[in-house]
Design an enzyme around this catalytic site. Structure first.
Site, PDB file in Angstrom:
ATOM      1  CD  GLU A 139      72.376 -52.745  23.489  1.00  0.00           C
ATOM      2  OE1 GLU A 139      71.265 -52.198  23.501  1.00  0.00           O
ATOM      3  OE2 GLU A 139      72.982 -53.004  22.428  1.00  0.00           O
ATOM      4  CG  ASP A 176      75.102 -52.197  19.375  1.00  0.00           C
ATOM      5  OD1 ASP A 176      74.052 -51.758  19.861  1.00  0.00           O
ATOM      6  OD2 ASP A 176      75.144 -52.846  18.317  1.00  0.00           O
TER       7      ASP A 176
END
Length: 852
Positions: A586, A557
Site C-alpha cells: 500500500e 501493509d
C-alpha cells in the site's frame, strides 16, 4: 499551619530566586508558565442522576491545545471523540458523558484524527459509585492523577539522546535561556569518567532543546556503559543511544536461537547492554526460570551462548541490563513462542517439516502480471464451512479441503474452481490477541512466529509451524501460491511494552527530536527501518519466511511508511532467494510523511496498489460518491490510464500496479452499492459488480480480488470490521449459490485472462504499441488489443465498458467478431458473432476477438 506540596514548591522557588542572580533564574526556566495549582478547582459535580461522567483535564507546557481531543470508549463499544473545549487554570478539559452507568472509561489523548497520540498506549480510569470521576493529565506523562497537587512540575531534563557519537541532544521540561548555559557547567560522564564538553548549540535563545557537543566523540564500546549528562540546577539524566547505534551494527550476524538435537546457539544484538542473561523455562506458564545462563559479548553489540543438550520445546526469555534497568522480554528473533507472546520457544525447525516438505513442487510465476490474487482472512474463510472438520474450521488446515457445502464448492475446491493463482493471507505472523479474540492481525508482536490461534494445537508452537507448512504444501500441490500480508511498519506495542524497545531502548521505533513516538501508522508507533539494524531485522525476517516456509510473495501493509532504500534492498535480497516472488504494498501511510508513495516503486520490481483506478471505478470508499461502475459519471481518464497498467500515470511497467476495487478495509463493494443506492434493484447491482471486476480482470497489471467478492460478499455495511467477529466477517457460502451468476462470470473472466497474454503484457513499450483506444462516440470506453503481436491466439481483441445506466452502441472495427464476454457470460468460448455495431446494456463489459 498546614503546608501543601504546592506551597513547599513555591517557597523553594522563592528561596532559590533570592540566592541566585536573576539572569540565572531565567536561565533555569523559572519564569516559565506552569499551572497555578492554588487556583485549580474541580469541574465535575459530586454525582450524576443517570449515566457516567468523566472530566478529563489536560496540560501542555507549550500551551497549544489546537487539534487535541480525547478518544474515549467503554469496553466492547465503539469509541467517540470528545473536544478539549473548556479551559481553566490547569489547562484544557473535556467532559466525557456516557449514557449508561459504567465502572471504567478508556481513553487516548490524540492530535486531530490520529496524527499523534500523547501517550502511546490505551489508558483507563475507574468511575466512582456516584457515576463521576475527575482526572488530571500532563502531556507525555502516562500517569493519571486524581489530585492536581500530586503532579511534579519541577524543572528537569526530560530526555537526552545520542544521535551522533559526538553530540548529546537534550529536551527540557520547560524553556530556558540557553545563552546562560556555559559548556564548562555541563557535566557528561561515561561510567565514572568525565568527558570534556566543547560547546552548546541551539536553534533559539529561549528553548526546551539544546545540543551538547563533546570535545571527542564517544566510541562504540562506551555505549554499554552508563552515560549521564547534567546541567547546573538539574538532576543528572541518562543519555540514550538512538541514531548513533548505526555506528555499531552487526549486519552479517545470524541472530536467533538455532537448535538441533545436540545443542542450541542463542544470539542477539544489544550494544547498549552491560549484561544479557538467558532464562530457560521447562513450561510456558511459570515465572521463575529453571536455569539462568549468561551470554558472552561478541563484536559489534552481539551477545552469544551455546547451550548443550536437546532444548527443542524449551521456553526462554532474555534479561537485558541497560541504562540502569533490568528488562525481561521474549526474543524478537525467535521462531516459536507461547500463545501470549511473552516467552519464546526453542525449536529445531527440521522437526517441524511435514512429510514431503522438501520435495514438494512450488508453483512458479513467470511475471507478476500473471497472478490473480485472492485476499483471504484465515478464520473468515472456513469458520462456518460445514464441510470442513469442526476442529479445523477457522484454522490454517481449514483451507486445505476439497469440499462442498450444499450445492457449492468451498475451501480449496472453491479456490481451484475460481481459478485464482494465489491467496493473499491477512497477517498470520504472531499478533497481540487472545486465542479466542477475533482480529485481522495488524497487531504484530513477534514477526518470525506464526499466529497460534490458527492452529488446532495452539499450545504446541512446533505443531503450529507444522500445520502452516502443511497448509502451504497442499495449496502448492494444487497450483495455488501463498502471499503473506506483512506488517513491518509498526508493532502491537511500543516503548516499555515492546520486546523491541526493551532489547535496545529507543532504537527500533521512530521518535521525534524530543522523544515522542511517530505515528505514521495510525496505530501508535512506526518501525524505524531507516536504521540499519531495524532494516536488517525486517529483511532477515522476510528471507526467513521465503526460505523456511516457501511462501511465494509478500504484501506490505502501509509500504508508504518504509524508506525507499529499505524496499529496494528487500526486493534485491528476496529475489536472490526466489526471483519469482510477488511483492507489492500500500503506497500510503496511516498519517504523516509518505516515503514510498506511488511512483517511487518505479524499476524496483515492487508493485503498489492503484487507488486511482479503484476510486475511478467505485467512487469513494465508504460514502455515497459514485464512480464509473457505480452510477452516473466517473473519471474516464483514470480508468483509461489504469487499463494501460498506469504506465502514463505512476509506473514504469504494468508489473508495478495492483488493480482492485475492494479489499478487507472499508465497505465491501456490495455494501458500497447498498449504501450508495438504497433503492437500486438487485439486477442492476449485480451488473455493476460484474462491470467493476470486469475492468480489473481485463486491465494491464496485477488483478486483486477481495475474497468473497465473487459472490457479492457483505459485512452488513460494517466499514471497519477488524475486530467485529465471525458474525460480520465470515464467508457466507450460501451466497455463492444465490449469486452463482456473478461467481460464474468472474470465473470466466479469470479463465480468459489466464489464457490470453494480451491482457498480461509485461512492459510499457508492449502496452503502448498494442493497446489503442477508439472513439466510441458514447459514455463508454473502448479499445483494441493487438493479440498477435504479443503471442496471443486471438489476433485482435476488442474490449468495451459501459459505465452508464442506459444501453449504448459502439462501432466495431471492420470484419466479423467472435463475442466471448457480454453482460451475462464471460470466458473463452464464442457466444455469438457480430459485425458493424455491438449493443452494450447498462453497466456491462464487452469482449470480442477476430483472427486474420
Amino acid at each position: 499551619m498546614k503546608v501543601s506540596s504546592n506551597d513547599v514548591r513555591v517557597l523553594w522557588l522563592l528561596a532559590l530566586m533570592v540566592l541566585m542572580p536573576f539572569s540565572l533564574v531565567e536561565a533555569r526556566g523559572l519564569s516559565a508558565v506552569t499551572p497555578n495549582l492554588a487556583k485549580v478547582k474541580p469541574a465535575a459535580p459530586e454525582s450524576v442522576k443517570s449515566g457516567s461522567l468523566l472530566v478529563l483535564h489536560y496540560y501542555r507546557p507549550d500551551g497549544n491545545y489546537r487539534g487535541w481531543n480525547v478518544w474515549a470508549w467503554q469496553d466492547g463499544k465503539e469509541g467517540k471523540s470528545y473536544p478539549l473545549s473548556s479551559k481553566d487554570h490547569f489547562g484544557a478539559y473535556a467532559k466525557i458523558k456516557m449514557s449508561n452507568r459504567t465502572d471504567k472509561i478508556n481513553f487516548i489523548i490524540r492530535l486531530n484524527n490520529w496524527e499523534h497520540k500523547d501517550v502511546d498506549h490505551d489508558r483507563s480510569t475507574a468511575i466512582g459509585s456516584a457515576g463521576v470521576s475527575e482526572v488530571w493529565l500532563v502531556s507525555e506523562d502516562a500517569n493519571i492523577y486524581t489530585k492536581p497537587s500530586a503532579i511534579d512540575f519541577s524543572l528537569k531534563i526530560k530526555n537526552a539522546f545520542l544521535d551522533q557519537l559526538g553530540r548529546i541532544s537534550l529536551n527540557l521540561s520547560q524553556p530556558i535561556n540557553s545563552k546562560e548555559v556555559k559548556p564548562s557547567e555541563v557535566v557528561v560522564r561515561v561510567g565514572s569518567e568525565a568527558r570534556e564538553v566543547r560547546g552548546i548549540q541551539t536553534k533559539s535563545s529561549t528553548t526546551k532543546q539544546l545540543d551538547v557537543v563533546l570535545a571527542k566523540p564517544l566510541s562504540g564500546s562506551d555505549l554499554s556503559r552508563p552515560i549521564t549528562v547534567e546541567l547546573p540546577g538539574y538532576a543528572p539524566a541518562i543519555v540514550y543511544a538512538r541514531d548513533a547505534l548505526d555506528q555499531v551494527t552487526a549486519l552479517g550476524a545470524k541472530l536467533g536461537a538455532y537448535a538441533d538435537s545436540q545443542s542450541t546457539t542463542f544470539r542477539t544484538w544489544s550494544p547498549v547492554a552491560s549484561e544479557v542473561d538467558l532464562l530457560l523455562f521447562d513450561i510456558a506458564d511459570v515465572v521463575e526460570p529453571s536455569r539462568t545462563i549468561a551470554l558472552e559479548p561478541q563484536e559489534d553489540g552481539v551477545w552469544q551462548v551455546n547451550v548443550g543438550g536437546d532444548l527443542h520445546g524449551t521456553y526462554y526469555q532474555y534479561r537485558f541490563k541497560s541504562y540502569g534497568e533490568s528488562r525481561i522480554v521474549a526474543d524478537i528473533h525467535c521462531f516459536a513462542a507461547a500463545p501470549d507472546s511473552s516467552k519464546s520457544m526453542v525449536v529445531d525447525l527440521g522437526r517441524t517439516d511435514p512429510a514431503g516438505w522438501d520435495a514438494h513442487e512450488v508453483p512458479k510465476s513467470a511475471s507478476q502480471v500473471d497472478e490473480v490474487i485472492y485476499e483471504v482472512h484465515v478464520r473468515d474463510f472456513s469458520v462456518t464451512d460445514q464441510s470442513v472438520p469442526v476442529e479445523q474450521r477457522g484454522k490454517f488446515l481449514g483451507m486445505t479441503h476439497l469440499s462442498t457445502e450444499g450445492k457449492v464448492s468451498t475451501s480449496l475446491s472453491h479456490l481451484k474452481e475460481l481459478g485464482v493463482t494465489a491467496v493473499h493471507l491477512l497477517p498470520i505472523q504472531d499478533y497481540t490477541a487472545s486465542l479466542t479474540e477475533y482480529n485481522w492481525g495488524y497487531w504484530t508482536a513477534l514477526f518470525n512466529v506464526p499466529e497460534a490461534q490458527y492452529s488446532t494445537k495452539p499450545h504446541q508452537p512446533a505443531e503450529t509451524i507444522r500445520e502452516l507448512k502443511q497448509t502451504i504444501k497442499i495449496l502448492h500441490e494444487n497450483n495455488i501460491r501463498v502471499i503473506l500480508d506483512v506488517v513491518y511498519n509498526h508493532t502491537s506495542s511500543s516503548f516499555g511494552y515492546s520486546p523491541f524497545d526493551q532489547a535496545v531502548p529507543w532504537y527500533f521505533f521512530r521518535t521525534t527530536s524530543d522523544g515522542q513516538l511517530c505515528n505514521e501508522s495510525g496505530c501508535g508507533n512506526a518501525f524505524a527501518d531507516e536504521r540499519l539494524m531495524a532494516r536488517k531485522y525486517m529483511i532477515d525476517s522476510l528471507r526467513y519466511w521465503a526460505e523456511e516456509y516457501k511462501v511465494d510473495g509478500f504484501r506490505f501493509d502501509l509500504i508508504g511508511m518504509h524508506y525507499p532504500e529499505t524496499i529496494k534492498q528487500v526486493a534485491k535480497e528476496l529475489r536472490a532467494v526466489r526471483p519469482d516472488l510477488t511483492i507489492y504494498g500500500e503506497p500510503w501511510t496511516g498519517g504523516g510523511p509518505t516515503h514510498f508513495g506511488k511512483g517511487v516503486q518505479k524499476n524496483t520490481t515492487v508493485a503498489v496498489f492503484n487507488d486511482n483506478i479503484r476510486n475511478a471505478i467505485r467512487g469513494d470508499l465508504d460514502g455515497k460518491q459514485t464512480g464509473f461502475a457505480t452510477g452516473d459519471g466517473g473519471d474516464y481518464e483514470s480508468i483509461k490510464r489504469g487499463v494501460m497498467g498506469a504506465i502514463n500515470d505512476f509506473t514504469a511497467s504494468p508489473t508495478e500496479t495492483v488493480n482492485y476495487v475492494s479489499a478487507h478495509d472499508n465497505r465491501t463493494f456490495w455494501d458500497k452499492l447498498n449504501y450508495t443506492h438504497t433503492s437500486l434493484n438487485e439486477r442492476t447491482k449485480r451488473s455493476m459488480l460484474k462491470l467493476a471486476q470486469g475492468i480489473v480482470l481485463t486491465s494491464q497489471g496485477i488483478p486483486f480480488l477481495h475474497g468473497g467478492s465473487d459472490f457479492a460478499r457483505t459485512k452488513g455495511g460494517n466499514h471497519n470490521s477488524y475486530n467485529a467477529g465471525d458474525g460480520v466477517n465470515h464467508f457466507d457460502w450460501k451466497r455463492k449459490q444465490h449469486y452463482k451468476d456473478v461467481n460464474r462470470y468472474i470465473r470466466g473472466l479469470i479463465a480468459m485472462r489466464k489464457a490470453h497474454p494480451a491482457f498480461r503484457m509485461r512492459d510499457a513499450a508492449a502496452v503502448r504499441q498494442n493497446l489503442n483506444y477508439i472513439d466510441t462516440h458514447s459514455a463508454s470506453i473502448g479499445y483494441v488489443l493487438n493479440g498477435k503481436a504479443v503471442g496471443d491466439t486471438w489476433g485482435t481483441i476488442f474490449v468495451a465498458y459501459n459505465g452508464e445506466g442506459v444501453r449504448t452502441n459502439v462501432t466495431l472495427p471492420s470484419g466479423k467478431w467472435s463475442v466471448v464476454v457480454n453482460e451475462a457470460s464471460a470466458g473463452n468460448e464464442t457466444l455469438r458473432q457480430v459485425q458493424g455495431k455491438a449493443v452494450l446494456p447498462p453497466y456491462s463489459v464487452f469482449v470480442a476477438y477476430q483472427n486474420d
